[in-house]
Design a protein around this motif. Structure first.
Motif, PDB file in Angstrom:
ATOM      1  N   PRO A 282       0.800  -1.224   0.000  1.00  0.00           N
ATOM      2  CA  PRO A 282       0.000   0.000   0.000  1.00  0.00           C
ATOM      3  C   PRO A 282       0.834   1.276   0.000  1.00  0.00           C
ATOM      4  O   PRO A 282       0.471   2.260  -0.657  1.00  0.00           O
ATOM      5  CB  PRO A 282      -0.823  -0.134   1.284  1.00  0.00           C
ATOM      6  CG  PRO A 282      -0.947  -1.603   1.492  1.00  0.00           C
ATOM      7  CD  PRO A 282       0.356  -2.176   1.035  1.00  0.00           C
ATOM      8  N   ARG A 286       0.505   4.674  -2.478  1.00  0.00           N
ATOM      9  CA  ARG A 286       0.388   6.052  -1.982  1.00  0.00           C
ATOM     10  C   ARG A 286       1.504   6.932  -2.548  1.00  0.00           C
ATOM     11  O   ARG A 286       1.274   8.101  -2.900  1.00  0.00           O
ATOM     12  CB  ARG A 286       0.413   6.055  -0.452  1.00  0.00           C
ATOM     13  CG  ARG A 286      -0.812   5.422   0.195  1.00  0.00           C
ATOM     14  CD  ARG A 286      -0.829   5.661   1.694  1.00  0.00           C
ATOM     15  NE  ARG A 286      -2.025   5.083   2.299  1.00  0.00           N
ATOM     16  CZ  ARG A 286      -2.052   3.884   2.889  1.00  0.00           C
ATOM     17  NH1 ARG A 286      -0.946   3.146   2.944  1.00  0.00           N
ATOM     18  NH2 ARG A 286      -3.180   3.427   3.410  1.00  0.00           N
ATOM     19  N   VAL A 321      -5.467   0.403  -0.522  1.00  0.00           N
ATOM     20  CA  VAL A 321      -5.496   1.824  -0.170  1.00  0.00           C
ATOM     21  C   VAL A 321      -6.908   2.328  -0.417  1.00  0.00           C
ATOM     22  O   VAL A 321      -7.230   2.806  -1.514  1.00  0.00           O
ATOM     23  CB  VAL A 321      -4.477   2.642  -0.998  1.00  0.00           C
ATOM     24  CG1 VAL A 321      -4.450   4.094  -0.516  1.00  0.00           C
ATOM     25  CG2 VAL A 321      -3.086   2.038  -0.912  1.00  0.00           C
ATOM     26  N   LEU A 324      -7.490   5.631  -2.259  1.00  0.00           N
ATOM     27  CA  LEU A 324      -6.739   5.901  -3.491  1.00  0.00           C
ATOM     28  C   LEU A 324      -7.653   6.374  -4.619  1.00  0.00           C
ATOM     29  O   LEU A 324      -8.717   5.801  -4.855  1.00  0.00           O
ATOM     30  CB  LEU A 324      -5.993   4.646  -3.947  1.00  0.00           C
ATOM     31  CG  LEU A 324      -5.053   4.858  -5.135  1.00  0.00           C
ATOM     32  CD1 LEU A 324      -3.820   5.648  -4.711  1.00  0.00           C
ATOM     33  CD2 LEU A 324      -4.646   3.527  -5.765  1.00  0.00           C
TER      34      LEU A 324
END
Length: 504
Positions: A282, A286, A321, A324
């Motif tokens: 993850p 990011r 995520v 996201l």
């Protein structure tokens, strides 16, 4: 309001029928004789003067296929399959195969799911084809209506449908270039995005997909995926260190090989498919979002194989995520359970930069495929599929992790990984030192472990696939798989691995 509550188009005629209450496995398909199977007989028959051709035996049809199907198309076996039902495939010569391939992650609801097949059959009698540049048709709009609440980010509210994953990637390339006015793309080692000329240029999993066909589309730069193989480190390397190393490699690409102001998009799979079923950390996703926002680069998330509850959620990035924001989401495979349709989703701002008429395709957004897609979403959105994936995934990984820790077999296994029912086991390889971590130098490691295990499974009527440039077997059963089917498949697989360990 429920995430999947109706949003619009209630005035349009219904394309599919309500799902019946289904006890037990709420997703099992009905048993219907396949008309095509009538063309296959156990024994060949002579043609008479009034027939166009003889009825061929299964062996004769297989020979016919070897003679007339393109040599560039490979196969596991020369079975002639005439019927599919749930996770079962039936061949013309009477074999029953347990299918843990799902058409490479396509038939997420099992072969011939009754609700999907009924919706497609009904649509055939209403409207088969209307080219998307001529007019709207109801199934196209209704499928969008079903997909909007399923999108992993609320900004994804405009859609374009095409026929295959490769074509959807081609569409994403075109959109990224037109929307940004820039040409270059960044992809990651191990990536598979297709094998057409544009999508093939983005693929980095195996050279076989494009070898001998260059020059490919220029302007594609490859950076390291945060996977120990791609970085040349041990499997035990921490996720934090893998992310740090991958971020460093991406930074070098942007400092040494291509200026970020010339990059249109970064393409990434949240779980690499042909790269070995490797989930992306993850923190790396990011980081990519931050890089893209800083430099005006579009982030393209390729969920062709990982979408539609394959990993346990509608799309894998929802687990990795949740916040996201993809600029473009690419999907295919499980969207219509075997009917050919793919798509991209983006926001109005990006799609508004396209020239009218620049997108299209003769069969894109075909009415029958859209109707199948609507029915598939109705099944997904009931919630039973997601619950089943959660339970069956735990069952599957228990078997795989048991092999990885078992005294008889642990010396063969480098890693177990994946998400949901997108799982993989990578075997050790004496020519790949990274995989030998944790075994003594005098441990005998057999050659071609994965291929030998796969061959045993195939000989015992279990269909499994290898994947990646590394010695890896993947498991992608239909998401309707039962406890009994997991047990049955894993007993065969466990025996296969134990046999290789014993034979050496």
């Amino acid at each position: 309001m429920s995430r999947f509550a109706s949003t619009s188009l209630r005035a349009l005629p219904r394309v599919s029928r309500p799902i019946a209450s289904i006890p037990g496995r709420a997703f099992i398909s009905s048993s219907v004789t396949t008309p095509a199977s009538a063309a296959f007989a156990q024994q060949p028959q002579q043609s008479d003067s009034n027939s166009d051709a003889a009825i061929k035996s299964a062996a004769q049809w297989a020979e016919f296929g070897r003679d007339h199907v393109c040599h560039g198309l490979g196969r596991l076996r020369d079975h002639v399959v005439v019927k599919g039902d749930g996770l079962d495939l039936y061949t013309a010569d009477g074999k029953k195969l347990l299918d843990f391939t799902a058409g490479i992650g396509v038939t997420n609801l099992g072969h011939c799911h009754p609700h999907v097949s009924k919706a497609a059959a009904a649509q055939v009698n209403e409207l088969v084809h209307l080219q998307c540049s001529i007019s709207f048709h109801a199934p196209y709009l209704q499928l969008i209506d079903k997909l909007i609440p399923a999108m992993p980010h609320e900004s994804l509210d405009q859609f374009f449908f095409w026929n295959s994953g490769s074509e959807a990637i081609e569409a994403a390339i075109k959109v990224a270039r037109q929307a940004t006015g820039k040409q270059n793309m960044i992809v990651f080692s191990g990536a598979y995005h297709g094998r057409t000329m544009g999508s093939g240029a983005l693929t980095r999993s195996k050279p076989i997909y494009t070898q001998g066909t260059g020059p490919l589309m220029p302007g594609v730069f490859s950076s390291a995926f945060p996977y120990w193989h791609q970085l040349g480190v041990a499997p035990s390397t921490s996720e934090e260190e893998l992310v740090r190393l991958a971020e460093h490699q991406l930074d070098l690409i942007l400092r040494q090989q291509v200026n970020p102001k010339d990059v249109a998009a970064i393409f990434i799979e949240p779980v690499q498919g042909e790269g070995g079923y490797v989930p992306v950390p993850p923190a790396f996703l990011r980081h990519l979002r931050q890089v893209c926002d800083k430099h005006g680069i579009l982030l393209v998330i390729d969920e062709v194989q990982s979408g539609f509850f394959r990993t346990g959620s509608y799309f894998a990035i929802e687990q990795l995520v949740p916040e996201l924001r993809p600029d473009i989401l690419v999907f295919a495979k499980g969207v219509a359970n075997g009917f050919p349709i793919s798509g991209i989703a983006s926001n109005k701002e990006i799609f508004s930069k396209l020239d009218v008429g620049s997108m299209g395709g003769t069969y894109s957004g075909n009415a029958v495929a859209c109707a199948a897609g609507i029915a598939a979403q109705e099944v997904y959105q009931q919630g039973d599929i997601q619950k089943n994936v959660e339970v069956r995934s735990k069952q599957l990984f228990k078997y795989l992790n048991g092999l990885a820790s078992g005294e008889k077999t642990k010396h063969l296994i480098s890693q177990v990984r994946g998400m949901g029912l997108m799982a993989a086991m990578e075997f050790r390889n004496t020519s790949d030192k990274c995989t030998l971590e944790g075994v003594s130098s005098d441990t005998k490691i057999p050659k071609n472990i994965g291929k030998r295990v796969q061959e045993y499974c195939l000989n015992n009527d279990l269909m499994v696939l290898t994947t990646s440039a590394f010695d890896t077997i993947r498991f992608i059963p239909a998401l309707t798989v039962t406890e009994e089917e997991i047990d049955r498949a894993m007993k065969i697989f466990v025996q296969a691995v134990e046999n290789v360990a014993k034979e050496g």
